[in-house]
Design a protein around this motif. Structure first.
Motif, PDB file in Angstrom:
ATOM      1  N   LYS A 188      43.930 -54.397  40.662  1.00  0.00           N
ATOM      2  CA  LYS A 188      44.501 -54.708  41.969  1.00  0.00           C
ATOM      3  C   LYS A 188      45.648 -53.752  42.297  1.00  0.00           C
ATOM      4  CE  LYS A 188      42.928 -59.467  42.168  1.00  0.00           C
ATOM      5  NZ  LYS A 188      43.234 -60.846  42.190  1.00  0.00           N
ATOM      6  N   GLU A 191      44.048 -50.641  43.547  1.00  0.00           N
ATOM      7  CA  GLU A 191      43.609 -50.766  44.929  1.00  0.00           C
ATOM      8  C   GLU A 191      44.797 -50.658  45.883  1.00  0.00           C
ATOM      9  OE1 GLU A 191      40.628 -50.870  46.174  1.00  0.00           O
ATOM     10  OE2 GLU A 191      39.573 -50.872  44.231  1.00  0.00           O
ATOM     11  N   TYR A 194      45.882 -47.132  46.028  1.00  0.00           N
ATOM     12  CA  TYR A 194      44.915 -46.357  46.805  1.00  0.00           C
ATOM     13  C   TYR A 194      45.153 -46.578  48.312  1.00  0.00           C
ATOM     14  CZ  TYR A 194      40.422 -44.790  48.660  1.00  0.00           C
ATOM     15  OH  TYR A 194      39.451 -44.173  49.395  1.00  0.00           O
ATOM     16  N   ARG A 195      45.405 -47.761  48.714  1.00  0.00           N
ATOM     17  CA  ARG A 195      45.642 -48.055  50.135  1.00  0.00           C
ATOM     18  C   ARG A 195      46.943 -47.385  50.588  1.00  0.00           C
ATOM     19  NH1 ARG A 195      41.346 -49.630  48.990  1.00  0.00           N
ATOM     20  NH2 ARG A 195      40.129 -51.357  49.853  1.00  0.00           N
ATOM     21  N   TRP A 221      46.417 -56.460  49.704  1.00  0.00           N
ATOM     22  CA  TRP A 221      46.393 -56.127  48.238  1.00  0.00           C
ATOM     23  C   TRP A 221      47.724 -56.438  47.572  1.00  0.00           C
ATOM     24  CZ3 TRP A 221      42.306 -55.736  45.454  1.00  0.00           C
ATOM     25  CH2 TRP A 221      41.124 -55.319  45.969  1.00  0.00           C
TER      26      TRP A 221
END
Length: 545
Positions: A188, A191, A194-195, A221
């Motif tokens: 998580k 993620e 990455y966002r 996230w």
């Protein structure tokens, strides 16, 4: 033992007596001149004595006196004292058989003492047996308790170990959950990162639509990461708690093991203590009554001693008790076995070295007359018997010699006097001469003389100490025809010999020149004749002849 002077020299004494009688006859009845008597006596002296060399059996023996005694004699006593003689009716001369009851002593006091001791023994032994049984039960209980305690302790340890194993399973599960939470949080976070990168790229491109989208996703996230962090922290806390619980259970398991060991050790000590107690009780029980048992045994032995039996068959030769009187421990009777005898003699210390076991013995007794019996030396005492002067210096010293009887006789009785002839040595078919025929020269060597030819001689033979003379006159005139002088006599011949065995009258001679039947010269009385001649002269002078 050397033979007596009379046996060896009696012949000379007899000859001197004969000559003295002849001289006395000459003096009293003939009343001739001293010169005539001397000539007559000289003529008698000129006759030599000879004997023959003969083969004989010689025996060297030792004379002694002994007593006929029984081979076996028993003085009967009882190993009790100060008790009354209850039954006794034997007299000297009575015959008893081995095993016969010969005397009964009063055993009542011994029986009473034995019964009292038995009661004391039974009471002490009974209590000791109870103590031993109780100690045995205590040991059994301790061993049983040990088994129970060890079983329980083993179960506790087993259960503690099972709890620990179950907890370790939970630890593994909590650890797995914790790792999953960590992995989920990591994903998580990836993620979210990455966002954030996409958001920065959209801002750089001034793509406001993408910016709004990414911002919205980032918020989502971020919420997921926060939830994952919470889940991870919860899993971590559960994992750590599971480890603590497992550690606690493991320590509980170790304590149960130690408790099991301690229980075993304590129970072992208890069992050992009870076992020691039982062993002590057994020893005490075994020792209890030992003295009483010995006393009972002694009392029984004394009771048995009160019934006295004959140890051998034989004749009662002495009596030492009387019925109804108090027995003090002395001799009751003496029993001599009259079925077999032997002889006991005392041999002087000067002769004992000649005595050996197995030597033949001939003997006679006053009670059996001239009948001769045979025996042999059975035993020689190793220690002397002293008599006189209280056994001090100057005492008579003898050694006890026992002689077994080979030719028994019913007429032999105890205490008979036996005249003994102990055969020291015996030789058969040896060449012998009369003892006086053996002479000694100036060097101490033995020799015999044989008479020269033509000499007038008197032949002497010996039979059991008796003498027979045979006159031989090979030259009765003994004078020559021309001068009327006495003819010269041939010289006697000396033959060297060795001396062998001696007997009463004869001696063995050994030499290469010795032959059976040869004549040997027996010396005349010698100086004794000269003394008689002087006596004759004195008699003639005093008689006025």
């Amino acid at each position: 033992m050397k033979e007596s002077f009379w046996k060896k020299h009696g012949k000379k004494i007899i000859i001197l007596a004969v000559i003295a009688a002849a001289v006395t006859g000459i003096v009293l009845f003939v009343r001739k001149s001293v010169k005539a008597s001397q000539e007559l006596l000289a003529g008698m002296m000129n006759k030599s004595e000879v004997a023959l060399v003969e083969k004989r059996t010689l025996v060297d023996s030792l004379a002694a006196t002994g007593i006929v005694i029984p081979i076996e004699s028993k003085t009967v006593t009882a190993n009790v004292s100060n008790v009354k003689v209850a039954e006794f009716d034997l007299e000297v001369g009575d015959y008893v058989k081995e095993g016969d009851v010969i005397c009964v002593l009063d055993s009542e006091s011994f029986e009473d003492s034995m019964n009292a001791t038995k009661k004391a023994y039974d009471a002490a032994k009974g209590q000791s047996n109870v103590n031993e049984v109780a100690a045995g039960r205590a040991l059994d209980f301790a061993e049983e308790s040990k088994g129970i305690d060890m079983g329980r302790a083993g179960e506790d340890a087993s259960w503690a170990y099972q709890d620990y194993l179950r907890q370790m399973t939970e630890v593994e599960e909590a650890e797995s959950e914790y790792k999953k939470a960590e992995d989920d949080l990591s994903v998580k976070k990836g993620e979210l990162d990455y966002r954030n990168e996409l958001l920065e790229e959209a801002k750089a491109n001034e793509d406001f639509g993408k910016q709004a989208q990414y911002e919205q996703e980032i918020a989502s996230w971020q919420s997921k990461v926060s939830g994952a962090e919470t889940a991870r922290d919860t899993a971590k806390s559960a994992y750590e708690s599971a480890i603590k619980t497992a550690d606690s259970l493991y320590r509980t398991y170790l304590r149960s093991l130690r408790s099991e060991t301690d229980t075993e050790r304590n129970d072992d000590n208890t069992v050992l203590a009870k076992n020691d107690s039982l062993y002590t009780s057994q020893i005490t029980n075994n020792a209890t009554g030992v003295n009483e048992k010995l006393q009972i045994k002694n009392y029984q032995k004394q009771i048995d001693e009160c019934v006295v039996t004959a140890p051998i068959s034989g004749v009662v030769t002495s009596v030492g008790v009387e019925q109804g009187k108090l027995y003090t421990g002395a001799s009751i009777v003496t029993i001599d076995d009259d079925s077999a005898y032997e002889i006991e003699a005392q041999i002087d210390e000067y002769d004992i070295t000649r005595i050996k076991t197995g030597q033949k013995v001939l003997f006679k007794t006053n009670g059996t007359g001239d009948r001769e019996f045979e025996g042999k030396i059975k035993e020689i005492a190793p220690k002397a018997t002293r008599s006189g002067q209280n056994g001090t210096l100057g005492s008579s010293i003898t050694y006890r010699v026992t002689i077994s009887i080979i030719s028994p006789c019913k007429e032999l009785k105890m205490d008979m006097t036996a005249r003994l002839s102990i055969i020291i040595e015996q030789k058969e078919n040896v060449l012998t001469v009369p003892y006086d025929a053996l002479q000694v020269d100036e060097n101490g060597d033995f020799f015999i003389e044989v008479p020269g030819e033509g000499e007038g001689v008197t032949e002497i033979t010996y039979e059991e100490g008796k003498e027979e003379e045979k006159e031989k006159d090979n030259n009765s005139e003994d004078k020559d025809d021309q001068g009327g002088q006495q003819a010269a006599k041939p010289e006697n011949k000396r033959i060297p010999v060795s001396k062998g065995l001696e007997s009463d009258y004869y001696v063995q001679i050994i030499g290469p020149e010795i032959k059976e039947g040869m004549e040997v010269l027996v010396p005349s009385a010698g100086n004794g004749m000269e003394d008689l001649m002087q006596m004759l002269q004195d008699s003639g002078a005093m008689g006025g002849m």
